[in-house]
Design a protein around this motif. Sequence first.
Motif: not given
Length: 159
Positions: A70-76, A119-122, A87-95
């Motif tokens: 679960i990715q936590v996005v700090g809103l700022r 963020l919802t879209d991306c 998210q790109a790093a998560l996907l690249a690692s196969g998570a």
Amino acid sequence: PCVFEGPVSPHLAAAAAGCRVEPGVIEAALGRLSGLADCVLVEGVGGWLVPLNEVTDVAGLACRLDLPVIQVVGLRLGCINHARLTQAALLASGARIAGWIANHLEPELPHGAGVLATLTDCLASSPLGELPFVGQSGHTTSTENAHWKIGEILRLLVP
């Protein structure tokens, strides 16, 4: 199984304590805990690519343990870029990405609705939940965003 002083990267904290973070020790502890509960939530430490030791980072450990993330996005300011890079790093690692949570880090986020929509879209999903801003006193200053998709979170995390 690893507890260190101060807010610092685990590999640096371990070195300062004269030890090394061992993924096998963490894996064994998770195995023991998993036998005692229906679900074990594992909190990350500093980010997806933070080193745990000289060869293993958080990504390597999470993938080794086959944990849904679960990715936590700090809103700022800058959070859209940071969330997309993460998210790109998560996907690249196969998570296995289970979703994301919006964490309000400021009392007011300029264009907050637009940021959340982007963020919802991306990230290709709406947030599983939102953590409201908590002031220095430790008290929540806003509860309008304190809603959670608990059923969805459990469905994603519990096999």
